[in-house]
Design a protein around this motif. Structure first.
Motif, PDB file in Angstrom:
ATOM      1  N   ILE A   1       0.858  -1.188   0.000  1.00 18.20           N
ATOM      2  CA  ILE A   1       0.000   0.000   0.000  1.00 18.20           C
ATOM      3  C   ILE A   1       0.892   1.234   0.000  1.00 18.20           C
ATOM      4  N   GLN A   2       0.538   2.215  -0.798  1.00 15.59           N
ATOM      5  CA  GLN A   2       1.340   3.433  -0.866  1.00 15.59           C
ATOM      6  C   GLN A   2       0.946   4.402   0.248  1.00 15.59           C
ATOM      7  N   SER A   3       1.948   4.954   0.911  1.00  7.50           N
ATOM      8  CA  SER A   3       1.717   5.967   1.947  1.00  7.50           C
ATOM      9  C   SER A   3       1.486   7.321   1.303  1.00  7.50           C
ATOM     10  N   LYS A   4       0.613   8.144   1.902  1.00  8.99           N
ATOM     11  CA  LYS A   4       0.248   9.430   1.313  1.00  8.99           C
ATOM     12  C   LYS A   4       1.237  10.544   1.639  1.00  8.99           C
ATOM     13  N   LEU A   5       1.947  10.436   2.775  1.00  6.55           N
ATOM     14  CA  LEU A   5       3.022  11.361   3.137  1.00  6.55           C
ATOM     15  C   LEU A   5       2.562  12.801   3.340  1.00  6.55           C
ATOM     16  N   SER A   6       1.355  12.999   3.790  1.00  9.93           N
ATOM     17  CA  SER A   6       0.870  14.348   4.052  1.00  9.93           C
ATOM     18  C   SER A   6       1.598  14.950   5.255  1.00  9.93           C
ATOM     19  N   GLY A   7       1.946  16.228   5.159  1.00  7.63           N
ATOM     20  CA  GLY A   7       2.556  16.939   6.275  1.00  7.63           C
ATOM     21  C   GLY A   7       4.056  17.033   6.252  1.00  7.63           C
ATOM     22  N   LEU A   8       4.718  16.408   5.275  1.00 10.39           N
ATOM     23  CA  LEU A   8       6.174  16.480   5.202  1.00 10.39           C
ATOM     24  C   LEU A   8       6.623  17.773   4.533  1.00 10.39           C
ATOM     25  N   PRO A   9       7.749  18.343   4.977  1.00 11.09           N
ATOM     26  CA  PRO A   9       8.276  19.535   4.309  1.00 11.09           C
ATOM     27  C   PRO A   9       8.893  19.161   2.964  1.00 11.09           C
ATOM     28  N   ALA A  10       8.975  20.132   2.083  1.00 13.58           N
ATOM     29  CA  ALA A  10       9.522  19.894   0.739  1.00 13.58           C
ATOM     30  C   ALA A  10      11.045  19.947   0.768  1.00 13.58           C
ATOM     31  N   VAL A  11      11.645  19.017   1.502  1.00 12.17           N
ATOM     32  CA  VAL A  11      13.101  18.925   1.596  1.00 12.17           C
ATOM     33  C   VAL A  11      13.509  17.464   1.514  1.00 12.17           C
ATOM     34  N   SER A  12      14.816  17.233   1.470  1.00 12.94           N
ATOM     35  CA  SER A  12      15.330  15.876   1.425  1.00 12.94           C
ATOM     36  C   SER A  12      15.100  15.174   2.753  1.00 12.94           C
ATOM     37  N   ALA A  13      15.164  13.858   2.729  1.00  9.24           N
ATOM     38  CA  ALA A  13      15.054  13.069   3.964  1.00  9.24           C
ATOM     39  C   ALA A  13      16.317  12.239   4.122  1.00  9.24           C
ATOM     40  N   ASN A  14      16.726  12.032   5.367  1.00  7.36           N
ATOM     41  CA  ASN A  14      17.971  11.327   5.635  1.00  7.36           C
ATOM     42  C   ASN A  14      17.776   9.860   5.980  1.00  7.36           C
ATOM     43  N   ASN A  15      16.757   9.550   6.773  1.00  3.58           N
ATOM     44  CA  ASN A  15      16.572   8.178   7.238  1.00  3.58           C
ATOM     45  C   ASN A  15      15.106   7.854   7.462  1.00  3.58           C
TER      46      ASN A  15
END
Length: 336
Positions: free
Chosen positions: A191-205
């Motif tokens: 199932i694909q996660s919707k990822l609402s609420g994340l900032p528009a930047v890179s992620a590290n881990n």
């Protein structure tokens, strides 16, 4: 060091709808401690003798390079190090390595029953490239093809240590799933996660609660974000500062943050903003902590890996640290 995962800007990941500026919102609903305790199983403290396993041998040289992940699979006390050339194990102050399946383990996640992995087959192997999602329940002596064999290479994966719910970041579409963050409880249905609420930047881990698979975290240059609904919605858990490697514990998160140009290891309860400082070993000026792992037998045992190929272990919650690999070279005794 792993290349940085770009959540909203790179790799074509389907993270567009959830991207928004980070804000210090109220925490998500509290962890269901009762559920967590019910799911938690008894962990054996008996250590495996790797010299007695047919698939292992003592480490053949003092160099370990291209570290892609660390962890304690099968509820054992041995620290596994996933590398470009197979698995290395530090157990009872001795070093071992696998005789076969010395693949390039780009993705690695230890669980109570074994470990998930991904990457590319070793030279001369008749396995398809890439490996897709693999699982081993015997410390890597044999591998089971779970899904996406010959189609995908997952550099970023995380799993709940006890429930085995797994998350992968898919960078290129395959025959079953598109790009983005996906989760599965059995490795077959995703199932694909919707990822609402994340900032528009890179992620590290990427990290998952040890026994509540629906709780997943992402560390970013704007803080550590936490989701209680399988990655559909995230909220800011830490201060709005760069956060790097982290690991979720039953009731808290241990994470590496940057404060005024210096790295700090802190522990924060899942239900409060209180921070407890943990000590770090002295790192080189350009060194970044890329992985943090905690022993399933003793949460005071913390292991960290860095981008220059160093690995440290603390047995007392960070009060004292022992270097076992320094810039790719073994610093502790091993059999030869």
């Amino acid at each position: 060091m792993k290349k940085i995962l770009f959540v909203c800007l790179m790799m074509g990941l389907a993270f567009v709808t959830g991207c928004s500026a980070g804000s210090n919102e109220d925490k998500e609903q509290s962890v269901d401690v009762k559920e967590s305790q019910e799911l938690k199983q008894q962990i054996s403290t008996e250590s495996i003798d790797f010299s007695s396993l047919e698939g292992f041998q003592t480490l053949q040289n003092d160099k370990i390079t291209h570290i892609h992940g660390i962890g304690y699979p099968n509820s054992d006390s041995g620290l596994f190090i996933a590398t470009h050339h197979g698995l290395k194990v530090y157990s009872d102050h001795l070093w071992f390595e696998t005789k076969q399946n010395n693949h390039d383990y780009m993705g690695f996640q230890a669980t109570q029953e074994g470990f998930f992995s991904s990457g590319h087959p070793e030279q001369g192997s008749d396995l398809k490239n890439p490996l897709g999602l693999q699982f081993s329940d015997d410390f890597g002596q044999t591998l089971e093809q779970v899904n996406f064999y010959g189609e995908s290479d997952f550099h970023y994966m995380a799993a709940s240590y006890e429930s085995n719910q797994i998350y992968v970041v898919n960078e290129q579409p395959n025959s079953k799933i598109g790009t983005g963050l996906f989760f599965s409880k059995d490795g077959k249905d995703w199932i694909q996660s919707k990822l609402s609420g994340l900032p528009a930047v890179s992620a590290n881990n990427l990290g998952v609660h040890p026994n509540l698979g629906h709780i997943v975290g992402l560390s970013t240059p704007k803080g550590l974000y936490l989701s209680h609904d399988n990655g559909d919605t995230f909220s800011l858990f830490s201060e709005e500062v760069p956060v790097y490697a982290f690991v979720l514990k039953e009731n808290s998160i241990l994470y590496v943050m940057e404060n005024k140009g210096k790295f700090k290891l802190v522990e924060q309860p899942l239900e409060s903003d209180d921070l407890t400082d943990r000590k770090l070993p002295e790192l080189a000026g350009n060194e970044v902590i890329t992985n943090v792992a905690i022993s399933p037998n003793d949460e005071k045992e913390i292991s960290i890996a860095t981008n220059n190929g160093s690995v440290w272990i603390s047995l007392d919650n960070g009060e004292n640290w022992t270097s076992i690999i320094e810039a790719g070279k073994i610093t502790t005794h091993h059999q030869s």
